[in-house]
Scaffold this motif. Structure first.
Motif, PDB file in Angstrom:
ATOM      1  N   VAL A 127      37.735  29.417  41.874  1.00  0.00           N
ATOM      2  CA  VAL A 127      39.169  29.702  41.885  1.00  0.00           C
ATOM      3  C   VAL A 127      39.882  28.351  41.872  1.00  0.00           C
ATOM      4  O   VAL A 127      39.737  27.565  42.812  1.00  0.00           O
ATOM      5  CB  VAL A 127      39.568  30.526  43.121  1.00  0.00           C
ATOM      6  N   ILE A 128      40.620  28.077  40.814  1.00  0.00           N
ATOM      7  CA  ILE A 128      41.266  26.769  40.642  1.00  0.00           C
ATOM      8  C   ILE A 128      42.691  26.842  41.167  1.00  0.00           C
ATOM      9  O   ILE A 128      43.518  27.611  40.658  1.00  0.00           O
ATOM     10  CB  ILE A 128      41.240  26.354  39.154  1.00  0.00           C
ATOM     11  N   ASN A 129      42.966  26.027  42.194  1.00  0.00           N
ATOM     12  CA  ASN A 129      44.246  26.106  42.888  1.00  0.00           C
ATOM     13  C   ASN A 129      45.168  24.920  42.644  1.00  0.00           C
ATOM     14  O   ASN A 129      46.329  24.955  43.041  1.00  0.00           O
ATOM     15  CB  ASN A 129      44.023  26.240  44.404  1.00  0.00           C
ATOM     16  N   SER A 130      44.661  23.865  42.041  1.00  0.00           N
ATOM     17  CA  SER A 130      45.489  22.662  41.908  1.00  0.00           C
ATOM     18  C   SER A 130      45.123  21.880  40.659  1.00  0.00           C
ATOM     19  O   SER A 130      44.054  22.051  40.076  1.00  0.00           O
ATOM     20  CB  SER A 130      45.324  21.761  43.135  1.00  0.00           C
ATOM     21  N   VAL A 159      45.755  44.291  30.503  1.00  0.00           N
ATOM     22  CA  VAL A 159      46.059  43.181  29.596  1.00  0.00           C
ATOM     23  C   VAL A 159      47.261  42.380  30.093  1.00  0.00           C
ATOM     24  O   VAL A 159      48.340  42.934  30.365  1.00  0.00           O
ATOM     25  CB  VAL A 159      46.325  43.704  28.169  1.00  0.00           C
ATOM     26  N   GLY A 160      47.049  41.072  30.243  1.00  0.00           N
ATOM     27  CA  GLY A 160      48.133  40.184  30.644  1.00  0.00           C
ATOM     28  C   GLY A 160      48.357  40.068  32.140  1.00  0.00           C
ATOM     29  O   GLY A 160      49.143  39.220  32.579  1.00  0.00           O
ATOM     30  N   HIS A 161      47.666  40.874  32.950  1.00  0.00           N
ATOM     31  CA  HIS A 161      47.821  40.822  34.414  1.00  0.00           C
ATOM     32  C   HIS A 161      46.571  40.166  35.004  1.00  0.00           C
ATOM     33  O   HIS A 161      45.563  40.838  35.268  1.00  0.00           O
ATOM     34  CB  HIS A 161      48.030  42.224  34.990  1.00  0.00           C
ATOM     35  N   TRP A 162      46.650  38.858  35.239  1.00  0.00           N
ATOM     36  CA  TRP A 162      45.486  38.083  35.669  1.00  0.00           C
ATOM     37  C   TRP A 162      45.365  38.065  37.181  1.00  0.00           C
ATOM     38  O   TRP A 162      46.365  37.951  37.905  1.00  0.00           O
ATOM     39  CB  TRP A 162      45.587  36.658  35.119  1.00  0.00           C
ATOM     40  N   ARG A 163      44.101  38.147  37.661  1.00  0.00           N
ATOM     41  CA  ARG A 163      43.850  38.138  39.113  1.00  0.00           C
ATOM     42  C   ARG A 163      42.611  37.312  39.398  1.00  0.00           C
ATOM     43  O   ARG A 163      41.615  37.381  38.669  1.00  0.00           O
ATOM     44  CB  ARG A 163      43.648  39.561  39.643  1.00  0.00           C
ATOM     45  N   TRP A 164      42.678  36.538  40.467  1.00  0.00           N
ATOM     46  CA  TRP A 164      41.521  35.762  40.908  1.00  0.00           C
ATOM     47  C   TRP A 164      40.574  36.649  41.713  1.00  0.00           C
ATOM     48  O   TRP A 164      41.005  37.600  42.367  1.00  0.00           O
ATOM     49  CB  TRP A 164      41.962  34.580  41.776  1.00  0.00           C
ATOM     50  N   VAL A 165      39.288  36.322  41.674  1.00  0.00           N
ATOM     51  CA  VAL A 165      38.280  37.158  42.341  1.00  0.00           C
ATOM     52  C   VAL A 165      38.435  37.178  43.856  1.00  0.00           C
ATOM     53  O   VAL A 165      37.991  38.121  44.517  1.00  0.00           O
ATOM     54  CB  VAL A 165      36.856  36.694  41.974  1.00  0.00           C
ATOM     55  N   ASP A 166      39.031  36.138  44.439  1.00  0.00           N
ATOM     56  CA  ASP A 166      39.207  36.118  45.906  1.00  0.00           C
ATOM     57  C   ASP A 166      40.586  36.603  46.319  1.00  0.00           C
ATOM     58  O   ASP A 166      41.003  36.408  47.465  1.00  0.00           O
ATOM     59  CB  ASP A 166      38.951  34.713  46.446  1.00  0.00           C
ATOM     60  N   GLN A 167      41.294  37.252  45.377  1.00  0.00           N
ATOM     61  CA  GLN A 167      42.625  37.826  45.615  1.00  0.00           C
ATOM     62  C   GLN A 167      43.715  36.770  45.805  1.00  0.00           C
ATOM     63  O   GLN A 167      44.832  37.103  46.242  1.00  0.00           O
ATOM     64  CB  GLN A 167      42.612  38.770  46.838  1.00  0.00           C
ATOM     65  N   THR A 168      43.418  35.501  45.501  1.00  0.00           N
ATOM     66  CA  THR A 168      44.465  34.482  45.500  1.00  0.00           C
ATOM     67  C   THR A 168      45.512  34.855  44.449  1.00  0.00           C
ATOM     68  O   THR A 168      45.148  35.178  43.308  1.00  0.00           O
ATOM     69  CB  THR A 168      43.881  33.098  45.172  1.00  0.00           C
ATOM     70  N   PRO A 169      46.797  34.833  44.789  1.00  0.00           N
ATOM     71  CA  PRO A 169      47.825  35.188  43.801  1.00  0.00           C
ATOM     72  C   PRO A 169      47.763  34.260  42.583  1.00  0.00           C
ATOM     73  O   PRO A 169      47.583  33.047  42.713  1.00  0.00           O
ATOM     74  CB  PRO A 169      49.138  35.009  44.573  1.00  0.00           C
ATOM     75  N   TYR A 170      47.885  34.847  41.426  1.00  0.00           N
ATOM     76  CA  TYR A 170      47.879  34.064  40.190  1.00  0.00           C
ATOM     77  C   TYR A 170      49.209  33.347  40.046  1.00  0.00           C
ATOM     78  O   TYR A 170      50.276  33.958  40.114  1.00  0.00           O
ATOM     79  CB  TYR A 170      47.632  34.986  39.000  1.00  0.00           C
TER      80      TYR A 170
END
Length: 221
Positions: A127-130, A159-170
């Motif tokens: 999960v890339i945060n920075s 489609v178009g609604h991206w989510r990180w696997v750890d539920q971090t807000p996109y």
């Protein structure tokens, strides 16, 4: 003259023979005798259950030892010298950046298997945060074959609604899409990062077989 004694047979009318009482044959009582078990049987059952529990515990401990204590770790000092003995540790073969450890795979798997593989190692798809984390990964991937795709932990269920696997807000402002990406089509619901010199190197792709990057928190010792 001697008198003669005469015996006469006298019959009485309406005389009935003595009543005969018929006694029914004695009925045998069928007594129910409960089945008897050996007194040691409950102890044997308890012992078997105990042995089964011990076997399960040993098996679980074996998996824990194999996955944890037998793993080799590489540690670096987490504080300047002379200010303590804290260390930041990552499994051998993983790369450390700040407080995270990263595993860059050599093999390819579909998305679902990639998620399971990272989970099995106590991690998750990265999960890339920075911007700093993105720069670190881009630099690491430069050593790989150019154009190789690596899964990151970003995916769309719609489609178009991206989510990180750890539920971090996109956060769209902290996304690093290549020019013209994402294409936002139904057949490309997973996200990969390219091994390229470009700093913006994300691309939505089919959830087919790609390499992967796993991330886990570094261990402090």
């Amino acid at each position: 003259m001697a008198s003669e004694i005469t015996y006469a047979e006298v019959k009485f009318k309406n005389a009935s023979p003595a009543a005969v009482v018929e006694v029914p044959p004695e009925t045998k009582k069928h007594e129910h005798h409960p089945q008897k078990y050996p007194p040691w049987l409950p102890w044997l059952i308890s012992l078997l259950l105990l042995l089964v529990c011990i076997a399960v515990i040993i098996a679980l401990l074996g998996e824990y030892v194999q996955a944890g204590y037998r793993r080799e770790w590489r540690c670096v000092s987490a504080v300047p010298r002379g200010k303590g003995q804290d260390w930041m540790c990552c499994p051998k073969g993983w790369k450390r950046f700040q407080k995270s450890c990263y595993y860059v795979s050599d093999d390819k798997m579909p998305w679902a298997e990639s998620v399971q593989n990272c989970t099995g190692m106590g991690s998750h798809l990265v999960v890339i945060n920075s911007k700093a984390e993105q720069a670190f990964l881009t630099n690491e991937l430069r050593q790989s074959q150019k154009g190789t795709n690596y899964y990151i932990g970003l995916r769309a269920q719609v489609v178009g609604h991206w989510r990180w696997v750890d539920q971090t807000p996109y956060n769209e402002t902290a996304a690093f899409w290549r020019t013209g990406e994402p294409s936002n089509v139904a057949v490309e619901m997973c996200v990969v990062i390219h091994s390229t010199t470009e700093s913006h190197n994300w691309n939505d792709a089919r959830c087919e077989s790609h390499k992967r990057i796993c991330e886990a928190a570094a261990v402090t010792a």
